[in-house]
Enzyme design. Sequence first.
Site, PDB file in Angstrom:
ATOM      1  N   SER A 149       1.047  -1.137   0.086  1.00 54.34           N
ATOM      2  CA  SER A 149       0.057   0.143  -0.084  1.00 54.34           C
ATOM      3  C   SER A 149       1.013   1.244   0.165  1.00 54.34           C
ATOM      4  CB  SER A 149      -0.865  -0.094   1.109  1.00 54.34           C
ATOM      5  OG  SER A 149      -1.439   1.483   1.421  1.00 54.34           O
ATOM      6  N   TYR A 162      -1.587  -1.765  10.090  1.00 54.84           N
ATOM      7  CA  TYR A 162      -1.863  -2.078   8.683  1.00 54.84           C
ATOM      8  C   TYR A 162      -0.685  -1.447   7.846  1.00 54.84           C
ATOM      9  CZ  TYR A 162      -3.825  -1.502   3.906  1.00 54.84           C
ATOM     10  OH  TYR A 162      -3.928  -1.699   2.515  1.00 54.84           O
TER      11      TYR A 162
HETATM   12  N1  LIG Z   1      -8.782  -0.476  -1.596  1.00 51.78           N
HETATM   13  C1  LIG Z   1      -7.796   0.220  -1.280  1.00 51.78           C
HETATM   14  O1  LIG Z   1      -7.898   1.430  -1.036  1.00 51.78           O
HETATM   15  C2  LIG Z   1      -6.545  -0.230  -1.087  1.00 51.78           C
HETATM   16  C3  LIG Z   1      -5.370   0.798  -0.979  1.00 51.78           C
HETATM   17  C4  LIG Z   1      -4.199   0.121  -0.629  1.00 51.78           C
HETATM   18  C5  LIG Z   1      -4.002  -1.057  -0.648  1.00 51.78           C
HETATM   19  N2  LIG Z   1      -4.889  -2.128  -0.585  1.00 51.78           N
HETATM   20  C6  LIG Z   1      -4.727  -3.429  -0.659  1.00 51.78           C
HETATM   21  O2  LIG Z   1      -5.329  -4.211  -1.837  1.00 51.78           O
HETATM   22  C7  LIG Z   1      -5.477  -5.493  -1.411  1.00 51.78           C
HETATM   23  C8  LIG Z   1      -7.110  -5.858  -1.659  1.00 51.78           C
HETATM   24  O3  LIG Z   1      -8.184  -4.641  -1.151  1.00 51.78           O
HETATM   25  P1  LIG Z   1      -9.584  -4.684  -1.428  1.00 51.78           P
HETATM   26  O4  LIG Z   1      -9.726  -3.279  -1.274  1.00 51.78           O
HETATM   27  O5  LIG Z   1      -9.667  -5.471  -2.577  1.00 51.78           O
HETATM   28  O6  LIG Z   1     -10.236  -5.272  -0.023  1.00 51.78           O
HETATM   29  P2  LIG Z   1     -11.335  -6.538  -0.006  1.00 51.78           P
HETATM   30  O7  LIG Z   1     -11.606  -6.494   1.383  1.00 51.78           O
HETATM   31  O8  LIG Z   1     -12.267  -6.088  -0.920  1.00 51.78           O
HETATM   32  O9  LIG Z   1     -10.507  -7.961  -0.391  1.00 51.78           O
HETATM   33  C9  LIG Z   1      -9.646  -8.325   0.309  1.00 51.78           C
HETATM   34  C10 LIG Z   1     -10.037  -9.758   0.319  1.00 51.78           C
HETATM   35  O10 LIG Z   1      -9.047 -10.860   1.024  1.00 51.78           O
HETATM   36  C11 LIG Z   1      -9.947 -11.699   1.774  1.00 51.78           C
HETATM   37  N3  LIG Z   1      -9.388 -12.023   3.029  1.00 51.78           N
HETATM   38  C12 LIG Z   1      -9.237 -11.517   4.248  1.00 51.78           C
HETATM   39  N4  LIG Z   1      -8.704 -12.099   5.162  1.00 51.78           N
HETATM   40  C13 LIG Z   1      -8.275 -13.279   4.712  1.00 51.78           C
HETATM   41  C14 LIG Z   1      -7.798 -14.442   4.835  1.00 51.78           C
HETATM   42  N5  LIG Z   1      -7.259 -14.470   6.205  1.00 51.78           N
HETATM   43  N6  LIG Z   1      -7.450 -15.656   4.142  1.00 51.78           N
HETATM   44  C15 LIG Z   1      -8.002 -15.435   2.895  1.00 51.78           C
HETATM   45  N7  LIG Z   1      -8.687 -14.242   2.451  1.00 51.78           N
HETATM   46  C16 LIG Z   1      -8.695 -13.327   3.124  1.00 51.78           C
HETATM   47  C17 LIG Z   1     -11.354 -11.021   1.957  1.00 51.78           C
HETATM   48  O11 LIG Z   1     -12.454 -12.022   2.304  1.00 51.78           O
HETATM   49  C18 LIG Z   1     -11.628 -10.111   0.801  1.00 51.78           C
HETATM   50  O12 LIG Z   1     -12.137 -10.796  -0.254  1.00 51.78           O
HETATM   51  C19 LIG Z   1      -5.383  -5.545   0.161  1.00 51.78           C
HETATM   52  O13 LIG Z   1      -4.023  -6.040   0.274  1.00 51.78           O
HETATM   53  C20 LIG Z   1      -5.419  -4.228   0.468  1.00 51.78           C
HETATM   54  O14 LIG Z   1      -4.465  -4.061   1.582  1.00 51.78           O
HETATM   55  C21 LIG Z   1      -6.163  -1.536  -1.001  1.00 51.78           C
END
Ligand SMILES: NC(=O)c1ccc[n+]([C@@H]2O[C@H](COP(=O)([O-])OP(=O)(O)OC[C@H]3O[C@@H](n4cnc5c(N)ncnc54)[C@H](O)[C@@H]3O)[C@@H](O)[C@H]2O)c1
Length: 270
Positions: A149, A162
Amino acid sequence: MSSSLQGRVAIVTGGAGGIGAATCAVLAARGAAVVVADIDPSRARAVADGLARDGHDAMAVAVDLAEEASVAALFEATVARYGRLDILDNNAAILTPDLARRDLDMASMETEVWDITFRVNVRGTMLCCRQALRIMEGQGAGVIVNTASNLALQGNVIQAAYSASKAAVIQMTRSIATSHGKRGIRCNAVLPGLTGSAAALGNLPPRLIEIVTEETLTPYLGDPMDIAHTVAFLVSDEARYITGQTIVADGGTSIHIPGYARLAEMVAGG
Ligand SMILES: NC(=O)c1ccc[n+]([C@@H]2O[C@H](COP(=O)([O-])OP(=O)(O)OC[C@H]3O[C@@H](n4cnc5c(N)ncnc54)[C@H](O)[C@@H]3O)[C@@H](O)[C@H]2O)c1
């Protein structure tokens, strides 16, 4: 050199989530067989079924990244079905509303919040990388993308656990790129900024979203497809000379001094 992923086998962890489902769709559209791996089996099945309906090869696997045996079973199921693994997209992270509310600064840090964040985001990513590397070493080829991130690069008054977990993911990326480059394995980190997934928009404080939107240099916030396309490039042969890098996809949020818009108004006003 081609962006095609025809004949490749990919695992996307968190494949049922916002960015994960978009990445599954883009990798499948480029020809990869996709393993949609998520802790939520029904949403993972819905993503895999949707891909199959569009004529793609996809399989859903329930996995909890916090559990070593569960991670091992994911990789076993992948090799049992496809016989190989070319791409690992470590996209999953624990982003529940409860954690978002409790992950504040270091002085108020609950050990439990720290531990669960690191157990999934860091230890879980390590477990997946280890499994993938063992398969890819045997093949003499493979590519891993770890999702960090832009918060791994910036200090903040909240999300201390985080952010630290995502910084660890970046260093893991560099270690893998260094230890396994000569064995034909590339590893990069993608660093999304605020991206319009339901999880991000639903869990983060509205004021934070407002501030980040203001500090984003593009006229729009990124959406999951923007990250999916970045991942698809990094795992393609077109990116074959890129390894150990942190690719920031955040609309320039993290590259300028804060409050630039106000400064621009001041300059314009003389
Ligand atoms: N959306 C943002 O603004 C943003 C910004 C920076 C980084 N990210 C990173 O991008 C990635 C995806 O984020 P997103 O926004 O799509 O979130 P999201 O919550 O939609 O997706 C995360 C997925 O991971 C799954 N998950 C959680 N714990 C788990 C576990 N123990 N085992 C297996 N699966 C598990 C959840 O069920 C979910 O489907 C993450 O790594 C997040 O940190 C997102």
